[in-house]
Design a protein around this motif. Structure first.
Motif, PDB file in Angstrom:
ATOM      1  N   ILE A   1      28.125  44.041  -5.656  1.00  0.00           N
ATOM      2  CA  ILE A   1      27.668  42.841  -4.966  1.00  0.00           C
ATOM      3  C   ILE A   1      27.790  41.714  -5.974  1.00  0.00           C
ATOM      4  O   ILE A   1      27.330  41.825  -7.110  1.00  0.00           O
ATOM      5  CB  ILE A   1      26.210  42.976  -4.499  1.00  0.00           C
ATOM      6  N   VAL A   2      28.428  40.648  -5.577  1.00  0.00           N
ATOM      7  CA  VAL A   2      28.714  39.553  -6.496  1.00  0.00           C
ATOM      8  C   VAL A   2      28.031  38.268  -6.029  1.00  0.00           C
ATOM      9  O   VAL A   2      27.956  37.989  -4.843  1.00  0.00           O
ATOM     10  CB  VAL A   2      30.243  39.364  -6.646  1.00  0.00           C
ATOM     11  N   SER A   3      27.503  37.527  -6.986  1.00  0.00           N
ATOM     12  CA  SER A   3      26.963  36.208  -6.710  1.00  0.00           C
ATOM     13  C   SER A   3      28.144  35.267  -6.536  1.00  0.00           C
ATOM     14  O   SER A   3      29.040  35.218  -7.390  1.00  0.00           O
ATOM     15  CB  SER A   3      26.081  35.749  -7.876  1.00  0.00           C
ATOM     16  N   ILE A   4      28.175  34.538  -5.456  1.00  0.00           N
ATOM     17  CA  ILE A   4      29.301  33.650  -5.183  1.00  0.00           C
ATOM     18  C   ILE A   4      29.491  32.643  -6.317  1.00  0.00           C
ATOM     19  O   ILE A   4      30.619  32.325  -6.682  1.00  0.00           O
ATOM     20  CB  ILE A   4      29.113  32.961  -3.820  1.00  0.00           C
ATOM     21  N   SER A   5      28.408  32.190  -6.911  1.00  0.00           N
ATOM     22  CA  SER A   5      28.518  31.206  -7.987  1.00  0.00           C
ATOM     23  C   SER A   5      29.129  31.784  -9.262  1.00  0.00           C
ATOM     24  O   SER A   5      29.688  31.055 -10.072  1.00  0.00           O
ATOM     25  CB  SER A   5      27.149  30.596  -8.295  1.00  0.00           C
ATOM     26  N   ASP A   6      29.063  33.109  -9.454  1.00  0.00           N
ATOM     27  CA  ASP A   6      29.611  33.759 -10.641  1.00  0.00           C
ATOM     28  C   ASP A   6      30.916  34.506 -10.376  1.00  0.00           C
ATOM     29  O   ASP A   6      31.521  35.037 -11.302  1.00  0.00           O
ATOM     30  CB  ASP A   6      28.594  34.774 -11.206  1.00  0.00           C
ATOM     31  N   ALA A   7      31.346  34.568  -9.139  1.00  0.00           N
ATOM     32  CA  ALA A   7      32.496  35.380  -8.754  1.00  0.00           C
ATOM     33  C   ALA A   7      33.816  34.792  -9.248  1.00  0.00           C
ATOM     34  O   ALA A   7      33.933  33.595  -9.494  1.00  0.00           O
ATOM     35  CB  ALA A   7      32.546  35.501  -7.233  1.00  0.00           C
ATOM     36  N   VAL A   8      34.802  35.674  -9.359  1.00  0.00           N
ATOM     37  CA  VAL A   8      36.181  35.252  -9.588  1.00  0.00           C
ATOM     38  C   VAL A   8      36.758  35.021  -8.199  1.00  0.00           C
ATOM     39  O   VAL A   8      36.801  35.940  -7.385  1.00  0.00           O
ATOM     40  CB  VAL A   8      36.980  36.344 -10.334  1.00  0.00           C
ATOM     41  N   GLN A   9      37.161  33.788  -7.915  1.00  0.00           N
ATOM     42  CA  GLN A   9      37.688  33.474  -6.590  1.00  0.00           C
ATOM     43  C   GLN A   9      39.212  33.437  -6.653  1.00  0.00           C
ATOM     44  O   GLN A   9      39.801  32.812  -7.531  1.00  0.00           O
ATOM     45  CB  GLN A   9      37.160  32.123  -6.115  1.00  0.00           C
TER      46      GLN A   9
ATOM     47  N   GLN B   1      25.305  35.803  -2.051  1.00  0.00           N
ATOM     48  CA  GLN B   1      25.867  37.025  -2.590  1.00  0.00           C
ATOM     49  C   GLN B   1      26.651  37.745  -1.504  1.00  0.00           C
ATOM     50  O   GLN B   1      26.339  37.619  -0.323  1.00  0.00           O
ATOM     51  CB  GLN B   1      24.765  37.963  -3.092  1.00  0.00           C
ATOM     52  N   MET B   2      27.662  38.494  -1.932  1.00  0.00           N
ATOM     53  CA  MET B   2      28.435  39.279  -0.980  1.00  0.00           C
ATOM     54  C   MET B   2      29.113  40.435  -1.707  1.00  0.00           C
ATOM     55  O   MET B   2      29.156  40.462  -2.939  1.00  0.00           O
ATOM     56  CB  MET B   2      29.471  38.410  -0.265  1.00  0.00           C
ATOM     57  N   LYS B   3      29.634  41.389  -0.955  1.00  0.00           N
ATOM     58  CA  LYS B   3      30.358  42.514  -1.539  1.00  0.00           C
ATOM     59  C   LYS B   3      31.658  41.999  -2.127  1.00  0.00           C
ATOM     60  O   LYS B   3      32.310  41.137  -1.554  1.00  0.00           O
ATOM     61  CB  LYS B   3      30.655  43.570  -0.477  1.00  0.00           C
ATOM     62  N   CYS B   4      32.031  42.540  -3.263  1.00  0.00           N
ATOM     63  CA  CYS B   4      33.322  42.226  -3.875  1.00  0.00           C
ATOM     64  C   CYS B   4      34.427  42.474  -2.844  1.00  0.00           C
ATOM     65  O   CYS B   4      34.377  43.447  -2.097  1.00  0.00           O
ATOM     66  CB  CYS B   4      33.515  43.105  -5.109  1.00  0.00           C
ATOM     67  N   ALA B   5      35.432  41.605  -2.816  1.00  0.00           N
ATOM     68  CA  ALA B   5      36.508  41.712  -1.827  1.00  0.00           C
ATOM     69  C   ALA B   5      37.438  42.902  -2.060  1.00  0.00           C
ATOM     70  O   ALA B   5      38.209  43.267  -1.175  1.00  0.00           O
ATOM     71  CB  ALA B   5      37.322  40.422  -1.812  1.00  0.00           C
ATOM     72  N   CYS B   6      37.341  43.546  -3.209  1.00  0.00           N
ATOM     73  CA  CYS B   6      38.145  44.742  -3.486  1.00  0.00           C
ATOM     74  C   CYS B   6      37.655  45.868  -2.577  1.00  0.00           C
ATOM     75  O   CYS B   6      36.472  46.206  -2.593  1.00  0.00           O
ATOM     76  CB  CYS B   6      37.989  45.127  -4.952  1.00  0.00           C
ATOM     77  N   PRO B   7      38.532  46.470  -1.781  1.00  0.00           N
ATOM     78  CA  PRO B   7      38.108  47.492  -0.823  1.00  0.00           C
ATOM     79  C   PRO B   7      37.406  48.702  -1.430  1.00  0.00           C
ATOM     80  O   PRO B   7      36.509  49.269  -0.814  1.00  0.00           O
ATOM     81  CB  PRO B   7      39.407  47.928  -0.148  1.00  0.00           C
ATOM     82  N   SER B   8      37.779  49.110  -2.638  1.00  0.00           N
ATOM     83  CA  SER B   8      37.175  50.312  -3.219  1.00  0.00           C
ATOM     84  C   SER B   8      35.988  50.008  -4.125  1.00  0.00           C
ATOM     85  O   SER B   8      35.373  50.916  -4.667  1.00  0.00           O
ATOM     86  CB  SER B   8      38.223  51.108  -3.995  1.00  0.00           C
ATOM     87  N   CYS B   9      35.643  48.748  -4.290  1.00  0.00           N
ATOM     88  CA  CYS B   9      34.556  48.349  -5.190  1.00  0.00           C
ATOM     89  C   CYS B   9      33.217  48.350  -4.456  1.00  0.00           C
ATOM     90  O   CYS B   9      33.144  47.981  -3.291  1.00  0.00           O
ATOM     91  CB  CYS B   9      34.865  46.964  -5.744  1.00  0.00           C
ATOM     92  N   ASN B  10      32.171  48.767  -5.163  1.00  0.00           N
ATOM     93  CA  ASN B  10      30.820  48.802  -4.594  1.00  0.00           C
ATOM     94  C   ASN B  10      29.968  47.617  -5.018  1.00  0.00           C
ATOM     95  O   ASN B  10      28.814  47.520  -4.627  1.00  0.00           O
ATOM     96  CB  ASN B  10      30.101  50.077  -5.043  1.00  0.00           C
TER      97      ASN B  10
END
Length: 57
Positions: free
Chosen positions: A19-27, A8-17
């Motif tokens: 936490i996204v699961s890498i397996s479910d994220a939009v890459q 898991q990691m923080k969404c790459a959008c600077p203003s977003c709070n």
């Protein structure tokens, strides 16, 4: 040496709070986002729509 696997990691959008699961994220371009709005730069000022997050940048 101990290794760790990031799932898991923080969404790459600077203003977003979010936490996204890498397996479910939009890459996109090697970055991980919580959804299409963040990944596409918030077209028309749309937010990610996740509870408690007010990103629109």
């Amino acid at each position: 040496m101990t290794s760790a696997t990031v799932t898991q990691m923080k969404c790459a959008c600077p203003s977003c709070n979010c936490i996204v699961s890498i397996s479910d994220a939009v890459q996109k371009e090697g970055k991980y986002y919580c959804g299409d709005a963040c990944a596409n730069g918030h077209p028309n000022g749309s937010g990610c729509s996740h509870h408690g997050c007010e990103c629109h940048a």
